[in-house]
Design a protein around this motif. Structure first.
Motif, PDB file in Angstrom:
ATOM      1  N   ARG A 188       0.835  -1.268   0.120  1.00 56.65           N
ATOM      2  CA  ARG A 188       0.059  -0.117   0.256  1.00 56.65           C
ATOM      3  C   ARG A 188       0.616   1.438   0.032  1.00 56.65           C
ATOM      4  O   ARG A 188       0.630   2.152  -0.347  1.00 56.65           O
ATOM      5  CB  ARG A 188      -0.749  -0.503   0.869  1.00 56.65           C
ATOM      6  N   ILE A 189       1.860   1.483   0.947  1.00 61.24           N
ATOM      7  CA  ILE A 189       3.039   2.309   1.061  1.00 61.24           C
ATOM      8  C   ILE A 189       4.076   2.441  -0.813  1.00 61.24           C
ATOM      9  O   ILE A 189       2.975   3.969  -1.010  1.00 61.24           O
ATOM     10  CB  ILE A 189       4.308   2.578   2.021  1.00 61.24           C
ATOM     11  N   SER A 190       3.816   1.278  -0.876  1.00 60.15           N
ATOM     12  CA  SER A 190       4.604   1.749  -2.327  1.00 60.15           C
ATOM     13  C   SER A 190       3.412   2.413  -3.690  1.00 60.15           C
ATOM     14  O   SER A 190       3.964   3.272  -4.217  1.00 60.15           O
ATOM     15  CB  SER A 190       5.150   0.438  -2.929  1.00 60.15           C
TER      16      SER A 190
ATOM     17  N   PHE B  36      -9.473  10.565   7.132  1.00 62.26           N
ATOM     18  CA  PHE B  36      -8.015  10.799   6.496  1.00 62.26           C
ATOM     19  C   PHE B  36      -8.559  10.196   5.142  1.00 62.26           C
ATOM     20  O   PHE B  36      -8.244   9.892   3.841  1.00 62.26           O
ATOM     21  CB  PHE B  36      -6.913  10.977   6.893  1.00 62.26           C
ATOM     22  N   SER B  37      -9.402   9.076   4.589  1.00 63.62           N
ATOM     23  CA  SER B  37      -9.640   7.929   3.990  1.00 63.62           C
ATOM     24  C   SER B  37     -10.723   8.730   3.032  1.00 63.62           C
ATOM     25  O   SER B  37     -10.342   8.671   1.722  1.00 63.62           O
ATOM     26  CB  SER B  37     -10.614   6.485   4.927  1.00 63.62           C
ATOM     27  N   GLU B  38     -11.682   9.490   3.877  1.00 66.52           N
ATOM     28  CA  GLU B  38     -12.232  10.590   2.872  1.00 66.52           C
ATOM     29  C   GLU B  38     -12.011  11.088   1.751  1.00 66.52           C
ATOM     30  O   GLU B  38     -11.705  11.789   1.330  1.00 66.52           O
ATOM     31  CB  GLU B  38     -13.744  10.813   3.455  1.00 66.52           C
ATOM     32  N   ALA B  39     -10.961  11.870   2.881  1.00 65.28           N
ATOM     33  CA  ALA B  39     -10.472  13.067   1.979  1.00 65.28           C
ATOM     34  C   ALA B  39      -9.595  12.172   0.698  1.00 65.28           C
ATOM     35  O   ALA B  39      -9.032  12.791  -0.179  1.00 65.28           O
ATOM     36  CB  ALA B  39      -9.354  14.062   3.021  1.00 65.28           C
ATOM     37  N   ALA B  40      -8.916  11.226   1.436  1.00 63.63           N
ATOM     38  CA  ALA B  40      -7.874  10.304   0.312  1.00 63.63           C
ATOM     39  C   ALA B  40      -8.440  10.133  -1.232  1.00 63.63           C
ATOM     40  O   ALA B  40      -8.134   9.960  -2.093  1.00 63.63           O
ATOM     41  CB  ALA B  40      -7.052   9.017   1.406  1.00 63.63           C
ATOM     42  N   MET B  41      -9.904   9.504  -1.157  1.00 63.55           N
ATOM     43  CA  MET B  41     -10.581   8.809  -1.898  1.00 63.55           C
ATOM     44  C   MET B  41     -10.776  10.386  -2.763  1.00 63.55           C
ATOM     45  O   MET B  41     -10.805  10.225  -4.311  1.00 63.55           O
ATOM     46  CB  MET B  41     -11.572   8.920  -1.836  1.00 63.55           C
ATOM     47  N   GLN B  42     -10.627  11.381  -2.578  1.00 60.66           N
ATOM     48  CA  GLN B  42     -10.346  12.613  -3.845  1.00 60.66           C
ATOM     49  C   GLN B  42      -9.396  12.900  -4.232  1.00 60.66           C
ATOM     50  O   GLN B  42      -9.671  13.850  -5.028  1.00 60.66           O
ATOM     51  CB  GLN B  42     -11.471  13.936  -2.714  1.00 60.66           C
ATOM     52  N   ASP B  43      -7.990  12.503  -3.513  1.00 59.04           N
ATOM     53  CA  ASP B  43      -7.108  12.501  -3.867  1.00 59.04           C
ATOM     54  C   ASP B  43      -6.083  12.017  -4.995  1.00 59.04           C
ATOM     55  O   ASP B  43      -6.363  11.179  -5.149  1.00 59.04           O
ATOM     56  CB  ASP B  43      -5.574  12.913  -3.207  1.00 59.04           C
ATOM     57  N   ARG B  44      -6.457  12.402  -6.019  1.00 58.79           N
ATOM     58  CA  ARG B  44      -6.217  12.092  -8.085  1.00 58.79           C
ATOM     59  C   ARG B  44      -4.486  12.394  -7.668  1.00 58.79           C
ATOM     60  O   ARG B  44      -4.023  12.414  -9.106  1.00 58.79           O
ATOM     61  CB  ARG B  44      -6.479  13.004  -8.444  1.00 58.79           C
ATOM     62  N   SER B  45      -3.731  12.399  -6.654  1.00 58.09           N
ATOM     63  CA  SER B  45      -2.630  12.494  -7.463  1.00 58.09           C
ATOM     64  C   SER B  45      -1.698  11.242  -7.560  1.00 58.09           C
ATOM     65  O   SER B  45      -2.394  10.268  -7.213  1.00 58.09           O
ATOM     66  CB  SER B  45      -1.424  14.014  -6.314  1.00 58.09           C
ATOM     67  N   ASN B  46      -0.496  11.477  -8.364  1.00 60.46           N
ATOM     68  CA  ASN B  46       0.290  10.092  -8.673  1.00 60.46           C
ATOM     69  C   ASN B  46       0.634  10.115  -7.528  1.00 60.46           C
ATOM     70  O   ASN B  46       0.828  10.441  -6.727  1.00 60.46           O
ATOM     71  CB  ASN B  46       0.961  10.748  -9.931  1.00 60.46           C
ATOM     72  N   PRO B  47       1.290   8.640  -7.444  1.00 58.74           N
ATOM     73  CA  PRO B  47       1.947   7.669  -6.264  1.00 58.74           C
ATOM     74  C   PRO B  47       3.220   8.415  -5.894  1.00 58.74           C
ATOM     75  O   PRO B  47       3.896   9.540  -6.726  1.00 58.74           O
ATOM     76  CB  PRO B  47       2.227   6.586  -6.334  1.00 58.74           C
TER      77      PRO B  47
END
Length: 158
Positions: free
Chosen positions: A12-14, A113-124
């Motif tokens: 998941r981190i990678s 933060f899970s809810e906010a992360a779903m909206q984050d469309r940036s690259n890994p």
């Protein structure tokens, strides 16, 4: 923490972007708290202490990454300090009672933060990693993940 959990967190981190990395950090902290509760239930106070110290390190990491130019950081900081102090009290008192409030705060923050992360469309954040595809094939009792190697060389480029 079981080896399977460690591999899952590593994968998941990678594959995570900034928002996803914060969520993984919360998941790791909560896994250590659960391991501490399990150790306490089996009267393993050394394991209880070690897992809570690891969870505190995760909270320390969240504190270190706060950017106080944003007002939300000023609101998160006291919550992190509360959670860390509650874990310290649990270690000193050798009691799970102190963990209830800390765990509740961390679970609520993790959900936000899970809810906010779903909206984050940036690259890994990590580049040049294996691509993971889940659900392509299924085993008898589990989901099989397939790793695709787009290039033969991975790691750091010099």
């Amino acid at each position: 923490m079981r080896q399977e959990q460690i591999q899952n967190f590593t994968r998941r981190i990678s594959q995570s972007n900034r928002g996803g990395l914060v969520v993984v950090t919360y998941d790791i902290i909560l896994a250590y708290i659960e391991d501490a509760e399990t150790a306490y239930a089996s009267a393993d106070y050394t394991g209880f202490r070690e897992n809570l110290v690891r969870a505190q390190r995760g909270v320390d990491r969240l504190i270190q990454t706060l950017d106080f130019s944003y007002s939300v950081s000023g609101e998160l900081y006291p919550l992190y300090v509360f959670a860390k102090e509650a874990m310290a009290k649990a270690i000193v008192k050798k009691s799970q009672d102190e963990l209830k409030g800390a765990k509740e705060v961390l679970v609520n923050l993790q959900a936000a933060f899970s809810e906010a992360a779903m909206q984050d469309r940036s690259n890994p954040l990590m580049q040049n990693t294996q691509q993971v595809y889940a659900g392509i094939t299924y085993g008898k009792h589990n989901l099989t993940e397939t790793f695709q190697e787009p290039e033969t060389s991975r790691g750091f480029f010099a």
